[in-house]
Scaffold this active site. Structure first.
Site, PDB file in Angstrom:
ATOM      1  N   HIS A  13       0.824  -1.208   0.000  1.00  0.00           N
ATOM      2  CA  HIS A  13       0.000   0.000   0.000  1.00  0.00           C
ATOM      3  C   HIS A  13       0.863   1.265   0.000  1.00  0.00           C
ATOM      4  O   HIS A  13       0.410   2.331  -0.415  1.00  0.00           O
ATOM      5  CB  HIS A  13      -0.952  -0.005   1.193  1.00  0.00           C
ATOM      6  CG  HIS A  13      -2.298   0.577   0.880  1.00  0.00           C
ATOM      7  ND1 HIS A  13      -3.218  -0.037   0.057  1.00  0.00           N
ATOM      8  CD2 HIS A  13      -2.872   1.747   1.245  1.00  0.00           C
ATOM      9  CE1 HIS A  13      -4.299   0.706  -0.048  1.00  0.00           C
ATOM     10  NE2 HIS A  13      -4.104   1.804   0.657  1.00  0.00           N
ATOM     11  N   TYR A  34      -2.696  13.865  -0.072  1.00  0.00           N
ATOM     12  CA  TYR A  34      -1.350  13.557  -0.540  1.00  0.00           C
ATOM     13  C   TYR A  34      -0.637  14.752  -1.153  1.00  0.00           C
ATOM     14  O   TYR A  34       0.536  14.669  -1.495  1.00  0.00           O
ATOM     15  CB  TYR A  34      -1.404  12.446  -1.596  1.00  0.00           C
ATOM     16  CG  TYR A  34      -1.874  11.119  -1.073  1.00  0.00           C
ATOM     17  CD1 TYR A  34      -0.975  10.118  -0.729  1.00  0.00           C
ATOM     18  CD2 TYR A  34      -3.238  10.852  -0.924  1.00  0.00           C
ATOM     19  CE1 TYR A  34      -1.420   8.885  -0.258  1.00  0.00           C
ATOM     20  CE2 TYR A  34      -3.685   9.625  -0.447  1.00  0.00           C
ATOM     21  CZ  TYR A  34      -2.767   8.651  -0.127  1.00  0.00           C
ATOM     22  OH  TYR A  34      -3.207   7.448   0.342  1.00  0.00           O
TER      23      TYR A  34
END
Length: 282
Positions: free
Chosen positions: A233, A268
């Site tokens: 991940h 992000y």
């Protein structure tokens, strides 16, 4: 996290039915984890779910070991179970509603690799098959279960590269681009010309299992000197972060990785040099 699943007694038929219905539309990985949490709670409480009280939930929460994030996941799963039971009237009340979960500090930045770290990780893998898996996870931003499930039947060839039809979280399918360079690597691996042949095969040419893929990723991380907590991940995190850093539109990234919420994708985004609002005040 150590979650005890040894039970004092087998779950009642009603609890089995409730858990089965609750897990029905969830992914395989989620089903395994959530079922383990539910059975552990029932074993700890020693009573049917309909009789579980808030103190029972709190006592079980206090008994959990491991990281705070893992304990929070276990309690979130149980809250989901009791809410589902109440909504479907399989339970008379939602006892988990009163359970409060502590907020977690956002540590996402700690799991985002630099572009140099990703390049090192991939370059150190000399096996073409394993290297292709690492590249697939990073370049396409796939979950490990999505990568293992992909077959050539899911791929449409384009003039440059291709497009994969990815069946992912929430039983949703999304198109994900396969860039030309990665597409060539995958074609070079292909031996079985059947449409059902896996995009990245296992060592015997058959489908790559989730566990085998996990081992490939963990060994690559250890070889590259990454933290022991490194997982597949992290490559998905890197895909989103690096794409945004290189100017990809946030909506395009959201569609590509299958984030349900744009807010998840924007977590992000990094502050680039010269972009901070502080420069207007200093």
């Amino acid at each position: 996290m150590a979650v005890q699943t040894a039970q004092k007694s087998s779950p009642s038929p009603a609890d089995k039915m409730l858990i089965r219905a609750w897990l029905h539309s969830k992914s395989e990985n989620t089903r395994r984890a959530y079922e383990r949490f539910a059975l552990a709670l029932l074993a700890h409480a020693g009573k049917p779910l309909a009789d579980v009280t808030l103190p029972d939930l709190q006592n079980w929460s206090d008994s959990l070991g491991g990281a705070a994030s893992s304990r929070r996941l276990a309690m979130a799963a149980v809250k989901s179970l009791t809410a589902f039971g109440a909504e479907t009237e399989m339970l008379t009340r939602n006892v988990g509603q009163a359970l409060r979960l502590d907020r977690e500090r956002d540590s996402l930045h700690e799991r985002i690799l630099s572009q140099v770290q990703v390049a090192t990780l991939i370059d150190m893998e000399k096996c073409p098959r394993r290297r292709a898996l690492l590249r697939l996870l990073y370049v396409m931003g796939l979950r490990i279960s999505e990568a293992c499930r992909l077959t050539w039947r899911d791929v449409t060839r384009r003039q440059q590269g291709g497009v994969a039809s990815v069946f992912g979280k929430g039983n949703k399918t999304r198109p994900v681009e396969i860039p030309a360079r990665l597409f060539k690597e995958l074609v070079a691996l292909r031996v079985d010309t059947e449409p059902k042949a896996p995009l990245v095969p296992g060592h015997n040419g058959g489908p790559l299992s989730h566990d085998a893929a996990h081992r490939i990723v963990k060994r690559a991380g250890k070889r590259a000197g990454l933290p022991s907590s490194f997982s597949a991940h992290w490559l998905r995190h890197a895909h989103v972060s690096h794409s945004l850093d290189r100017g990809a539109h946030v909506h395009a990234v959201q569609r590509s990785v299958g984030h349900a919420s744009l807010a998840t994708t924007t977590r992000y985004a990094h502050v680039q040099d010269g972009d901070g609002s502080g420069k207007f005040l200093d």
